[in-house]
Motif scaffolding. Structure first.
Motif, short mmCIF file in Angstrom:
data_model
loop_
_atom_site.label_atom_id
_atom_site.label_comp_id
_atom_site.label_asym_id
_atom_site.label_seq_id
_atom_site.Cartn_x
_atom_site.Cartn_y
_atom_site.Cartn_z
N VAL A 27 4.43 -0.24 -8.08
CA VAL A 27 3.50 0.31 -9.07
C VAL A 27 2.25 0.79 -8.36
O VAL A 27 1.89 0.25 -7.31
CB VAL A 27 3.11 -0.75 -10.15
N PRO A 28 1.59 1.82 -8.88
CA PRO A 28 0.31 2.22 -8.31
C PRO A 28 -0.68 1.06 -8.37
O PRO A 28 -0.76 0.36 -9.38
CB PRO A 28 -0.14 3.39 -9.19
N GLY A 55 -1.46 6.62 0.70
CA GLY A 55 -2.09 7.52 -0.26
C GLY A 55 -3.50 7.06 -0.60
O GLY A 55 -4.02 6.10 -0.05
N PRO A 56 -4.12 7.73 -1.54
CA PRO A 56 -5.51 7.39 -1.89
C PRO A 56 -5.63 6.07 -2.65
O PRO A 56 -6.64 5.40 -2.58
CB PRO A 56 -5.95 8.56 -2.77
N GLN A 57 -4.57 5.68 -3.38
CA GLN A 57 -4.66 4.52 -4.26
C GLN A 57 -3.95 3.30 -3.70
O GLN A 57 -4.37 2.18 -3.93
CB GLN A 57 -4.05 4.90 -5.61
N GLY A 58 -2.88 3.52 -3.00
CA GLY A 58 -2.06 2.41 -2.52
C GLY A 58 -1.00 2.04 -3.54
O GLY A 58 -1.02 2.51 -4.68
N THR A 59 -0.07 1.20 -3.11
CA THR A 59 1.03 0.78 -3.97
C THR A 59 1.12 -0.74 -3.94
O THR A 59 0.96 -1.36 -2.90
CB THR A 59 2.35 1.40 -3.47
#
Length: 132
Positions: A27-28, A55-59
């Motif tokens: 999930v983001p 990415g910018p948000q991570g997982t």
């Protein structure tokens, strides 16, 4: 695409992955989802979780837990407070999920805690979800 309820998305991904017996789900990531995952691990509903910095948000990768017979440990997971209808409860009115067999996740001014922890701290808050 913007998401109006990321916590509901987290719960739905966990519910769907458990229904088809997946080992894990991604999930983001967000701070709130990380705190909910910590509570699920602490209460024994998931095996573990891992933050993946991409990415910018991570997982947030959540590893699901199953009983010896292959049944998911999470029998039910339900969003209580929604963006369109927030549900707040005082310490006297905190939910008792499945007569104590489940857990409610509460967002308080002292962080995200279980209903049991909120009662011991004598604080109420927003009831985010229930797990049993």
């Amino acid at each position: 695409m913007s998401m109006t309820d990321p916590i509901s998305d987290l719960l739905t991904r966990i519910r769907n992955a458990a229904a088809v017996r997946h080992d894990r789900t991604d999930v983001p990531a967000s701070k709130m989802k990380l705190e909910i995952a910590k509570i699920l691990k602490q209460e024994g509903y998931i095996r573990t979780f891992k933050m993946i910095e991409e990415g910018p948000q991570g997982t947030l990768r959540i590893y699901l837990k199953y009983a010896d017979d292959g049944e998911p440990v999470i029998h039910g997971i339900r969003r209580v407070s929604k963006p369109g209808l927030r549900i707040y409860r005082g310490v006297e009115d905190l939910p008792n999920v499945r007569s104590g067999l489940g857990v409610a996740v509460i967002s308080t001014n002292r962080g995200v805690v279980t209903d049991e922890q909120a009662r011991s701290l004598r604080i109420g808050g927003e009831v985010l979800c229930e797990v049993w």
